[in-house]
Design an enzyme around this catalytic site. Structure first.
Site: not given
Ligand code: RNT
Ligand code: ZN
Length: 430
Positions: A197, A238, A240, A271, A274, A298, A306, A308, A338
């Site tokens: 990523w 990955e 986003k 993810d 994302h 992920h 956010d 995460d 993640d």
């Molecule tokens: C970032 C991605 C990635 C990170 C990690 C730390 O938006 O999700 O996967 O969270 O690599």
């Molecule tokens: Zn991720």
């Protein structure tokens, strides 16, 4: 067993009795709970090391997250300050999660012996300690290049940089990481997944969307010119939708990586945080996998800006798990976690999220798949929806508690007491 220290609130006989009653309930619907638990036990999640120290890593003079596209909020005490503390915390977390899982490392978590080793100079030896530890803990390792939290990422562009020196630096870094991943995979006799990523993009309206993508394409082709056996390592890319500092344009978008992955035989990493909030990652599996061997997930929880937040057993996770199980994709979908929250006990965050994903998978494994398929015919829509509603009311919690009991981890929320005790004993003294 560690969780018996204070005695179970709910005795094991009560757990077994509740399981037996729920087994009958599921059997009435044509579901074999023992079989579901056998299958659940075989699923390995990849637990992300970076929840333990707020994505800090152990490099000397680490630049921190500034300008990296990642933001960690919160100041809960007790974060891991060294690799030993991080491993101790991971060990504690794994002891509260049923099953045998994996650990997911980032390049910045190497052990550099206090030496300033730059990202284009990292080697397997910096991860020997992790390998030894993982072997002792019976864990397989996954790996990630760290293309953020570094002065050469401060401009917001790494592999897509128009500065050839910067671009080359990051190409070399990812090459080092893939090499390390392949060596780890060879030594652990199981493929090590390498995820890439990058934070590249622009905060405001770009006039050139083509240029950076052309650069990223060139960088990726240079990186992947080195081939490794899939028995040793597998690559994932990955995307986003947007990040902090890349609100208007993300170079590595979903379409870009999907195209790249499908034409180059790579995996994409989806993810959950994302994508647009109304977009379903569950829906993407059957759209991508006919054209791709495997997918990396992920599992995360997006909230507003956010991407995460700590994972919970929400509809998204349930739908994702259902899709994996219904479509028989357990051996083609790799499930990694993640998220990072510095506002709560970090060990608890791992445990809560991992158990939520496993519970989602259990719920999915407890569906009467043949019956649901039968009700797929258009005229059966009402019956299908009604069965799906009914399944939600079945006592999967009793099945889960029994699974925990059998696997030597605390049932229900009894793991919380262990996390709190660990906090008193270890984390609060940091
Ligand atoms: C970032 C991605 C990635 C990170 C990690 C730390 O938006 O999700 O996967 O969270 O690599
Ligand atoms: Zn991720």
């Amino acid at each position: 067993m560690p969780f018996l220290r204070g005695g179970l609130k709910m005795g094991s006989a009560a757990i077994e009795a509740a399981y037996s009653a729920s087994r009958d309930k599921y059997a009435e619907r044509g579901v074999d709970t023992d079989n579901a638990l056998d299958r659940l036990r075989q699923i390995a999640l990849s637990l992300h090391c970076w929840q333990g120290d707020d994505v800090g890593g152990f490099e000397k003079n680490a630049a921190g997250l500034a300008g990296s596209g990642l933001q960690v909020t919160g100041a809960y005490p007790g974060k891991a300050r060294s690799v030993d503390e991080l491993r101790a915390d991971l060990h504690q977390a794994f002891s509260l999660i049923p099953g045998r899982h994996r650990v997911n490392l980032h390049a910045m978590y190497g052990e550099f012996g206090g030496q300033p080793v730059d990202r284009n100079g990292i080697e397997l030896e910096h991860f020997r300690g992790w390998q030894d530890w993982a072997r002792r803990e019976q864990l397989k390792i996954d790996f990630n290049a760290t293309c953020f939290a570094h002065p050469l990422a401060a401009s917001g562009n790494t592999l897509s940089s128009r500065d050839n020196g910067v671009r080359k630096f990051w190409v070399d870094h990812v090459k080092c990481c893939r090499k390390i991943a392949a060596s780890i995979g060879r030594e652990q006799q199981a493929p090590c997944l390498h995820d890439l990523w990058i934070p590249d993009g622009s905060k405001d309206v770009p006039a050139d969307r083509w240029g950076p993508r052309a650069m990223l394409l060139k960088s990726l082709d240079e990186i992947f010119a080195v081939e490794y056996s899939p028995q040793q390592m597998k690559d994932a890319l990955e995307s986003k939708l947007f990040g902090i500092g890349s609100e208007c344009y993300v170079v590595g978008s979903h379409e870009f990586y999907l195209g790249y992955a499908l034409t180059r035989g790579k995996m994409i990493c989806l993810d959950l945080g994302h994508f647009h909030p109304t977009e379903s990652v569950a829906d993407k599996l059957s759209a991508v996998l006919p054209f791709s061997g495997e997918i990396l997930l992920h599992v995360s929880r997006g909230v507003r800006w956010d991407s995460d937040h700590v994972v919970l057993l929400n509809d998204e996770v349930r739908e994702l798990a259902a899709e994996i199980v219904r479509s028989q994709l357990l051996d083609r979908v790799h499930i990694a976690l993640d998220y990072f929250d510095a506002g709560i006990n970090r060990v608890g965050a791992w445990v809560l999220g991992a158990r939520a994903v496993l519970k989602g998978l259990l719920v999915a494994l407890l569906e009467p798949h043949d019956k649901l398929k039968e009700l797929e015919a258009p005229a059966k829509t009402l019956s299908r929806l009604s069965l799906l509603e009914e399944l939600k009311a079945l006592p999967f919690g009793a099945v889960w508690d029994f699974h925990c009991l059998k696997n030597g981890v605390p049932p229900a929320d009894e793991w919380l007491r262990e996390v709190e005790a660990y906090e008193r004993r270890v984390l609060s003294r940091r």
